[in-house]
Design an enzyme around this catalytic site. Structure first.
Site, PDB file in Angstrom:
ATOM      1  N   ARG A 233       0.861  -1.183   0.000  1.00  0.00           N
ATOM      2  CA  ARG A 233       0.000   0.000   0.000  1.00  0.00           C
ATOM      3  C   ARG A 233       0.895   1.230   0.000  1.00  0.00           C
ATOM      4  O   ARG A 233       1.907   1.284   0.710  1.00  0.00           O
ATOM      5  CB  ARG A 233      -0.912   0.038   1.234  1.00  0.00           C
ATOM      6  CG  ARG A 233      -2.088  -0.947   1.185  1.00  0.00           C
ATOM      7  CD  ARG A 233      -3.135  -0.566   0.122  1.00  0.00           C
ATOM      8  NE  ARG A 233      -4.245  -1.502   0.078  1.00  0.00           N
ATOM      9  CZ  ARG A 233      -4.297  -2.588  -0.707  1.00  0.00           C
ATOM     10  NH1 ARG A 233      -3.305  -2.870  -1.516  1.00  0.00           N
ATOM     11  NH2 ARG A 233      -5.361  -3.358  -0.686  1.00  0.00           N
ATOM     12  N   GLU A 262      -3.050   7.252  -5.028  1.00  0.00           N
ATOM     13  CA  GLU A 262      -3.477   6.553  -6.242  1.00  0.00           C
ATOM     14  C   GLU A 262      -4.991   6.563  -6.467  1.00  0.00           C
ATOM     15  O   GLU A 262      -5.451   6.313  -7.580  1.00  0.00           O
ATOM     16  CB  GLU A 262      -2.973   5.103  -6.233  1.00  0.00           C
ATOM     17  CG  GLU A 262      -3.625   4.206  -5.197  1.00  0.00           C
ATOM     18  CD  GLU A 262      -3.149   2.748  -5.286  1.00  0.00           C
ATOM     19  OE1 GLU A 262      -1.931   2.517  -5.140  1.00  0.00           O
ATOM     20  OE2 GLU A 262      -4.002   1.876  -5.498  1.00  0.00           O
ATOM     21  N   HIS A 294      -0.929  -0.403  -9.810  1.00  0.00           N
ATOM     22  CA  HIS A 294      -1.637  -1.370  -8.960  1.00  0.00           C
ATOM     23  C   HIS A 294      -2.126  -2.566  -9.791  1.00  0.00           C
ATOM     24  O   HIS A 294      -3.312  -2.888  -9.807  1.00  0.00           O
ATOM     25  CB  HIS A 294      -2.822  -0.679  -8.253  1.00  0.00           C
ATOM     26  CG  HIS A 294      -3.193  -1.342  -6.954  1.00  0.00           C
ATOM     27  ND1 HIS A 294      -3.525  -0.658  -5.834  1.00  0.00           N
ATOM     28  CD2 HIS A 294      -3.279  -2.655  -6.613  1.00  0.00           C
ATOM     29  CE1 HIS A 294      -3.816  -1.490  -4.856  1.00  0.00           C
ATOM     30  NE2 HIS A 294      -3.673  -2.721  -5.308  1.00  0.00           N
TER      31      HIS A 294
HETATM   32  P1  NAD Z   1      -1.163 -11.500   5.088  1.00  0.00           P
HETATM   33  O1  NAD Z   1      -2.193 -11.084   6.074  1.00  0.00           O
HETATM   34  O2  NAD Z   1      -1.098 -12.926   4.678  1.00  0.00           O
HETATM   35  O3  NAD Z   1       0.294 -11.068   5.601  1.00  0.00           O
HETATM   36  C1  NAD Z   1       0.586  -9.811   6.128  1.00  0.00           C
HETATM   37  C2  NAD Z   1       1.754  -9.994   7.090  1.00  0.00           C
HETATM   38  O4  NAD Z   1       2.190  -8.700   7.500  1.00  0.00           O
HETATM   39  C3  NAD Z   1       1.384 -10.772   8.361  1.00  0.00           C
HETATM   40  O5  NAD Z   1       2.303 -11.811   8.582  1.00  0.00           O
HETATM   41  C4  NAD Z   1       1.458  -9.713   9.454  1.00  0.00           C
HETATM   42  O6  NAD Z   1       1.845 -10.247  10.725  1.00  0.00           O
HETATM   43  C5  NAD Z   1       2.541  -8.809   8.867  1.00  0.00           C
HETATM   44  N1  NAD Z   1       2.610  -7.498   9.511  1.00  0.00           N
HETATM   45  C6  NAD Z   1       1.641  -6.774  10.099  1.00  0.00           C
HETATM   46  N2  NAD Z   1       2.156  -5.649  10.628  1.00  0.00           N
HETATM   47  C7  NAD Z   1       3.497  -5.673  10.360  1.00  0.00           C
HETATM   48  C8  NAD Z   1       4.572  -4.807  10.660  1.00  0.00           C
HETATM   49  N3  NAD Z   1       4.392  -3.679  11.364  1.00  0.00           N
HETATM   50  N4  NAD Z   1       5.807  -5.157  10.235  1.00  0.00           N
HETATM   51  C9  NAD Z   1       6.010  -6.283   9.528  1.00  0.00           C
HETATM   52  N5  NAD Z   1       5.034  -7.153   9.229  1.00  0.00           N
HETATM   53  C10 NAD Z   1       3.783  -6.848   9.641  1.00  0.00           C
HETATM   54  O7  NAD Z   1      -1.388 -10.559   3.830  1.00  0.00           O
HETATM   55  P2  NAD Z   1      -0.958 -10.835   2.315  1.00  0.00           P
HETATM   56  O8  NAD Z   1      -2.032 -11.578   1.620  1.00  0.00           O
HETATM   57  O9  NAD Z   1       0.418 -11.352   2.287  1.00  0.00           O
HETATM   58  O10 NAD Z   1      -1.016  -9.341   1.728  1.00  0.00           O
HETATM   59  C11 NAD Z   1      -0.114  -8.341   2.158  1.00  0.00           C
HETATM   60  C12 NAD Z   1      -0.549  -6.997   1.608  1.00  0.00           C
HETATM   61  O11 NAD Z   1      -0.387  -6.969   0.201  1.00  0.00           O
HETATM   62  C13 NAD Z   1      -2.038  -6.665   1.781  1.00  0.00           C
HETATM   63  O12 NAD Z   1      -2.313  -6.129   3.062  1.00  0.00           O
HETATM   64  C14 NAD Z   1      -2.310  -5.649   0.687  1.00  0.00           C
HETATM   65  O13 NAD Z   1      -2.093  -4.350   1.203  1.00  0.00           O
HETATM   66  C15 NAD Z   1      -1.225  -5.966  -0.343  1.00  0.00           C
HETATM   67  N6  NAD Z   1      -1.796  -6.444  -1.626  1.00  0.00           N
HETATM   68  C16 NAD Z   1      -1.469  -5.775  -2.774  1.00  0.00           C
HETATM   69  C17 NAD Z   1      -1.969  -6.219  -4.003  1.00  0.00           C
HETATM   70  C18 NAD Z   1      -1.597  -5.540  -5.307  1.00  0.00           C
HETATM   71  O14 NAD Z   1      -2.225  -5.823  -6.336  1.00  0.00           O
HETATM   72  N7  NAD Z   1      -0.613  -4.666  -5.337  1.00  0.00           N
HETATM   73  C19 NAD Z   1      -2.828  -7.319  -4.042  1.00  0.00           C
HETATM   74  C20 NAD Z   1      -3.118  -7.992  -2.852  1.00  0.00           C
HETATM   75  C21 NAD Z   1      -2.610  -7.543  -1.637  1.00  0.00           C
END
Ligand code: NAD
Length: 347
Positions: A233, A262, A294
């Site tokens: 994000r 964005e 994105h």
């Molecule tokens: P997930 O919930 O499986 O994993 C997120 C991880 O981040 C967890 O292990 C959590 O403990 C960790 N986390 C939380 N706070 C943290 C911190 N302060 N420092 C380090 N780690 C921390 O989520 P995911 O499915 O892996 O997705 C991750 C992110 O990717 C989503 O939240 C979303 O913002 C982003 N995303 C982007 C797209 C894109 O098209 N660009 C698509 C899907 C998701």
């Protein structure tokens, strides 16, 4: 169920139509949900939203007045929804917690390889018939230190690819993933990870603790010439500080699939618009910054997974059941049994 699906495009509608079959009456619109466009939801039971939509408190109040009781997000991230307000208004909200984490991880790798090996510049030079190799030198990923911020589904998929490159993979996450440790990934405090990595890839959600996680202090601690990848994000990275770090040569490159401003910019055709965002213009002007709009999720597998789970969530609600992907539980919610869930169609 009568559903209005905001922010839908030609590339995601066929997947949603296929997943829904004849079960729901869905109106697809390209329009984004904003305060001004809530009235389109008048008379609909549910709205389906993407990350570009605005589901803040005032917008939710308007949706409730329109009779909306359900919000089916077509994304994993839900930082664009005021969940407290939705709960107060008795609106159930679901997300798609998992849909091909590989799609995002592989896009992050594609961006990393493209900036590191100067693929875009060399393609342009090829078209100009300039076959000199000056200024196209990259570095091996093999043996480099790759720091992963957030070892959830996407972070782990990215880590595994980096392990395949024979990189040294470090991670920072408040929750340690035993699978990661078993695969040789070493957890470090965030600051140490920032100091030791040649490449940093962000895979944590946006929340109060991660907003501006990469600011002046972190950039000053990073290795000179390191690469930052953000497919999570935009607001996790402070844009003015990122620009300064690039101008000062602290960062060798940045790969951005997300940007803090964005909303209303990405996913739209702005060819005939004069953009009034100097920070975005500055970022686009750097040769060592690669930006995609994105699109990390944009694979057949991910679109199919998003559509399948979105419709599955609506199916369960229509049967009076609670979706396992529901983000806010209301007083009369009843969990779907395994049998109930099997009875609904999943694509
Ligand atoms: P997930 O919930 O499986 O994993 C997120 C991880 O981040 C967890 O292990 C959590 O403990 C960790 N986390 C939380 N706070 C943290 C911190 N302060 N420092 C380090 N780690 C921390 O989520 P995911 O499915 O892996 O997705 C991750 C992110 O990717 C989503 O939240 C979303 O913002 C982003 N995303 C982007 C797209 C894109 O098209 N660009 C698509 C899907 C998701």
């Amino acid at each position: 169920m009568k559903v209005i699906a905001y922010s839908t495009k030609t590339y995601d509608r066929p997947y949603l139509k296929k997943a829904a079959g004849e079960r729901h009456e869905i109106l697809f619109t390209e329009t984004r949900l904003t305060l001004e466009t809530t009235s389109l939801a008048n008379g609909y039971d549910a709205v389906s939203l993407f990350t570009s939509d605005d589901a803040s408190d005032l917008v939710l109040k308007k949706l409730a007045e329109c009779g909306v009781k359900y919000i089916a997000l077509r994304s994993a991230g839900h930082d664009h929804v005021d969940l407290k307000s939705a709960t107060k208004l008795q609106i159930r909200v679901s997300n798609v917690p998992e849909y091909s984490p590989n799609s995002i991880a592989e896009h992050a790798v594609a961006m990393l390889m493209a900036v590191n090996r100067k693929i875009v510049q060399s393609q342009l030079l090829m078209q100009l018939q300039d076959f000199r190799l000056d200024n196209l030198t990259g570095f091996d990923i093999h043996g480099k230190v790759v720091g992963i911020v957030g070892t959830g589904k996407i972070g782990m998929a990215f880590a595994r690819i980096m392990t395949g490159f024979d990189a040294i993979v470090l991670a920072s996450d408040p929750v340690t993933n035993p699978e990661a440790e078993a695969e040789g990934i070493k957890y470090l405090p965030f600051t140490e990870l920032v100091q030791k990595s040649d490449i940093i890839s962000i895979h944590c959600p946006l929340n109060d603790s991660t907003k501006n996680m990469f600011s002046k202090t972190q950039f000053s601690q990073m290795r000179t010439g390191s690469i930052l990848i953000n497919t999570s994000r935009g607001r996790i990275v402070n844009t003015p500080d990122l620009i300064e770090a690039i101008e000062k040569g602290i960062l060798g490159a940045a790969c951005l699939d997300v940007y803090d401003n964005e909303k209303g910019l990405f996913f739209e055709d702005h060819r005939n618009t004069v953009l009034s965002d100097p920070a975005f213009a500055r970022l686009r002007s750097f040769k060592n910054v690669m930006i995609t709009g994105h699109q990390a999720f944009l694979t057949h597998e991910a679109l199919s997974g998003i559509a399948g789970t979105t419709i599955h969530n609506l199916d369960l609600w229509e049967q009076g059941l609670t979706s396992p992907n529901q983000l806010n539980l209301l007083a009369d919610d009843r969990s779907a049994s395994m049998e109930d869930q099997k009875a609904t169609v999943r694509i």
